[in-house]
Enzyme design. Sequence first.
Site, PDB file in Angstrom:
ATOM      1  N   GLU A 190     -18.131  21.616 -17.396  1.00  0.00           N
ATOM      2  CA  GLU A 190     -17.483  22.936 -17.578  1.00  0.00           C
ATOM      3  C   GLU A 190     -17.289  23.679 -16.261  1.00  0.00           C
ATOM      4  O   GLU A 190     -17.639  24.864 -16.156  1.00  0.00           O
ATOM      5  CB  GLU A 190     -18.285  23.784 -18.571  1.00  0.00           C
ATOM      6  CG  GLU A 190     -18.285  23.212 -19.966  1.00  0.00           C
ATOM      7  CD  GLU A 190     -18.814  24.144 -21.044  1.00  0.00           C
ATOM      8  OE1 GLU A 190     -19.409  25.188 -20.722  1.00  0.00           O
ATOM      9  OE2 GLU A 190     -18.625  23.809 -22.233  1.00  0.00           O
ATOM     10  N   GLU A 319     -18.363  17.631 -25.853  1.00  0.00           N
ATOM     11  CA  GLU A 319     -19.170  18.646 -26.556  1.00  0.00           C
ATOM     12  C   GLU A 319     -18.291  19.217 -27.657  1.00  0.00           C
ATOM     13  O   GLU A 319     -17.190  19.714 -27.375  1.00  0.00           O
ATOM     14  CB  GLU A 319     -19.586  19.785 -25.619  1.00  0.00           C
ATOM     15  CG  GLU A 319     -20.672  19.426 -24.650  1.00  0.00           C
ATOM     16  CD  GLU A 319     -21.160  20.632 -23.837  1.00  0.00           C
ATOM     17  OE1 GLU A 319     -21.153  21.766 -24.350  1.00  0.00           O
ATOM     18  OE2 GLU A 319     -21.527  20.416 -22.675  1.00  0.00           O
TER      19      GLU A 319
HETATM   20  O1  AHR Z   1     -24.077  22.852 -25.733  1.00  0.00           O
HETATM   21  C1  AHR Z   1     -24.447  24.119 -25.271  1.00  0.00           C
HETATM   22  C2  AHR Z   1     -23.697  24.524 -24.021  1.00  0.00           C
HETATM   23  O2  AHR Z   1     -22.358  24.746 -24.336  1.00  0.00           O
HETATM   24  C3  AHR Z   1     -23.630  23.512 -22.903  1.00  0.00           C
HETATM   25  O3  AHR Z   1     -24.737  23.575 -22.064  1.00  0.00           O
HETATM   26  C4  AHR Z   1     -22.413  23.911 -22.158  1.00  0.00           C
HETATM   27  O4  AHR Z   1     -21.775  22.833 -21.524  1.00  0.00           O
HETATM   28  C5  AHR Z   1     -21.537  24.576 -23.204  1.00  0.00           C
HETATM   29  O5  AHR Z   1     -21.065  25.805 -22.786  1.00  0.00           O
END
Ligand code: AHR
Length: 517
Positions: A190, A319
């Site tokens: 990210e 994610e």
């Molecule tokens: O999964 C929780 C968080 O969400 C992770 O650390 C991050 O990559 C995202 O913002």
Amino acid sequence: MQASTAVPLLGHPGSAAAATAGIQIHSGRHRGDIDRKIFGNFIEHLGRCITGGIFDEGSPLSDKEGFRKDVMAAVKNLDVPLLRWPGGNFSSNYHWMDGIGPRDKRPKRLEMAWGTVEDNRFGTHEFMDYIEQIGAEPYICLNLGTGSWSEAQQWIEYVNGSQDTAIVQARRKNGRDKPWKVKYWGLGNEMDGYWQMGHRSAGDYAAFALEAAKLAKLTDPDVKLIAAGASNFRAGSDWIGWNRVVLETLRDYADYISLHMYVGNPDNDYADFVASPIEMDQKIDILAGLINAAMSQRVDPRTGVPMHDSRKLYIALDEWNVWYRARGDSQRGRRILEEHYNLEDALVVAGFLNSLVNHADVVKIANLAQLVNVIAPIFTDEKGLFLQTIYFPLQLFAAHVKGTSLDVLVTSPSYDSKRFNKIPYIDASASLAGQDLVLNVVNRHRDQPIEVEIGLEDRHFGGGVTVSEVNGPDIKAQNDFGKSVVGVRETTVSASGSSLTYSFAPHSFTQLRVKTA
Ligand code: AHR
């Protein structure tokens, strides 16, 4: 792509009359091979995901290494094909050398992503041991936030190297002779997010990641690299521009670009929330278009001649989940991001999985975030665990969906919501491996069953159909310690010839598995 024909809404919410729909399947109409890595998972040094989740030294429920045995059994049952670690936001300030060597000698560090102290007792060796025990493939996310090129390069050398170097000798001294040969490495996490430690502009990130990528491939030409795509979809953020710059800079080195997706139901609007997978479809389609555009403009850097080779770059949805209740700064500390899921969340997760299967040609990696306690399908306390509602669709997809993704043609009654128009009540995906056909269906209707005529255009049903239905008493139903109201109900129905009519229950996810001829 799943086609849907809008037909008028039938009945009224609560009316007993079943609406009707159709699903047409032809084995020659498909979306490419399904990579099982789309049913992957993710563990981060965050709250009770690792420490207190999969790893609990001193607990009577743990083995001698500290792995919780009950959690491992639930993890194994999920058939996790790929496990991402160590973050997430955590990875952007993680210095891997802190996590090797004798556990008691490892340094404690300020952990600034989530506001704790990291004891580093779970590091590279522990992760790789866990991977070997659950039979998954590892995916390690490098620190391209506060980390350096050499630090990233040396981590790959430590894990994959076999030459006689100081770094490889250190691994041997720490008890591991053979290289692990980890294939999947993330080029940061990210990095477009202002919240990320070491956040950069698109140009700065891409230039930095390009050099890290070169070093990675020089260290081990077999590694596959995941570039950090956009994750900041807040109004005003130029997420398309970020992806364009990253793709144009990294297209000769990266093998995947990441996409993150979290959704929620803060306004308690079921009709709109359960349609959230449509947003995933849209984001995937946009990113696939950007990939095509960037790949079509590759030129040989030495000659300037356009290149038309077979190099491919895929999407890693590394994610994704429902996440909206346990958010915010007040959540910093130990018990954080502990969402308690209900049935409607499980239907959204099933819809996301349909979306991944329906984009099997472009999405080759995906990781549900996360695995235990933190926005997770498995929830523990010191005495045991329970399986959250979202566990069940993931388990069914991971266990049974394989082979080719079929391009199913859905004809369904539809409705409009706050964000979307003409949302089909029936959302579906299908896979075919040899004779084995698997059909995954979400009935989004809150109150009505929907009768679906399932037609095989070029095959026949070969007898008994195994039906696994994920459902519960109502859309807000939740499991808890000692309470399991949402789960899988298994039945069989018989089918022969080329069509089967099945009535899908309201607010349900159903998987049908059958041999075809
Ligand atoms: O999964 C929780 C968080 O969400 C992770 O650390 C991050 O990559 C995202 O913002």
